[in-house]
Design a protein around this motif. Sequence first.
Motif, PDB file in Angstrom:
ATOM      1  N   MET A   1      -4.284   7.214  -3.695  1.00  0.00           N
ATOM      2  CA  MET A   1      -4.706   5.845  -3.988  1.00  0.00           C
ATOM      3  C   MET A   1      -6.157   5.839  -4.504  1.00  0.00           C
ATOM      4  SD  MET A   1      -3.012   3.719  -0.865  1.00  0.00           S
ATOM      5  CE  MET A   1      -3.204   2.196  -1.786  1.00  0.00           C
TER       6      MET A   1
ATOM      7  N   GLN B   1      -7.784   9.140   1.609  1.00  0.00           N
ATOM      8  CA  GLN B   1      -7.400   8.397   0.421  1.00  0.00           C
ATOM      9  C   GLN B   1      -6.966   9.264  -0.745  1.00  0.00           C
ATOM     10  OE1 GLN B   1      -9.938   5.102  -0.479  1.00  0.00           O
ATOM     11  NE2 GLN B   1      -9.029   4.687  -2.462  1.00  0.00           N
TER      12      GLN B   1
ATOM     13  N   PHE C   1       0.797  -1.215   0.000  1.00  0.00           N
ATOM     14  CA  PHE C   1       0.000   0.000   0.000  1.00  0.00           C
ATOM     15  C   PHE C   1       0.835   1.274   0.000  1.00  0.00           C
ATOM     16  CE2 PHE C   1      -2.785  -3.136   2.167  1.00  0.00           C
ATOM     17  CZ  PHE C   1      -3.785  -3.186   1.205  1.00  0.00           C
TER      18      PHE C   1
ATOM     19  N   LEU D   1      -9.969   2.466   0.610  1.00  0.00           N
ATOM     20  CA  LEU D   1      -8.792   2.081   1.383  1.00  0.00           C
ATOM     21  C   LEU D   1      -9.150   1.835   2.850  1.00  0.00           C
ATOM     22  CD1 LEU D   1      -5.724   1.710   1.723  1.00  0.00           C
ATOM     23  CD2 LEU D   1      -5.546   4.194   2.018  1.00  0.00           C
TER      24      LEU D   1
END
Length: 334
Positions: free
Chosen positions: A334, A329, A142, A277
């Motif tokens: 992401m 996020q 991640f 996420l």
Amino acid sequence: MSLWNFVQDQLLGMAWLNDLIGRGLSKVGVDTTSPIGGSLHFFLYDVIKITVLLCLLIFLVSYLQSYFPPERSRKILGRFRGMGANLVAALLGTVTPFCSCSSIPLFMGFIGAGLPIGVTFSFLISSPMVDLGSLVLLMGIFGTKVAVIYVILGLVVAMVGGALIQRLHLEDQVEEFIRQGVAVQAEGPVLTQKDRVVYAKEQMLSTFRKVFPYILIGVGIGALIHNWIPQSWVETVLGGKNPLGVVLATIIGVPVYADIFGTIPVAQALLGKGAMLGTVLSFMMAVTTLSLPSLIMLRRAVKPRLLGVFVAICTVGIILVGYLFNALQPWLGM
């Protein structure tokens, strides 16, 4: 930054391995763009990557853990008071066993040794939720920002949770045989460097045998999600359009028994399919911290009221962390 990106992508993320397996499958006639070929590619890559990282991390963490046997940990915790004690307990939890069921015996020993109940619960929350292994794996999958924030928030949940339990004065909710336990006061034998290496090797092999089946199951589920589940389904249930996605993921994670190594492939696949996420991280936290087997074990040591408070605090903390990650996020890229 280029050096760090190399470490994160090639060493921790093992992007070279992903390319190597893809080329190897293509040479034997497997179409990695098909659902079956893509699932096989995902499965082989993640199993090999997680196995290598798992063995290396367990060895290193176990070597470090050899310097903190239960009696020494108890003495360290006994030197601190207030939130400082909760912080130290949470940090000690990061170098202890990788699943909640392994942490509960240590928790019982700390209670029996007379440590404050809130301090012991900070340890119990932190131990499965945040460990050095999860930090490295999360960095590889991640990214560094997510991994660091995850660990910090996990420590905050452990500290605040332990402090709240301490303020509620629930000492009488610990089973009598645990409170009357007698702690071993003698220090263990002094270990040589060779002893520590042997201990770390034994811990690595023992832990690997226990968790490898869950890795296979977790990666298998991740491969199915990654290549067979329509993205629209995942986005509808766990995407940004569902405001209750974090709550749902937390509830789903509780009955599941696995460790961080088995849940990360599932979380990775869900994220790739459009899940938020924070939603997938809440699922991971619930699986590792609130699994039913661990709660059943914990019930042997504490009474229903304290068990309920523990579950409620962890659940609220996990949900808040999930919504915070969802809000962050876009900033995390992401």
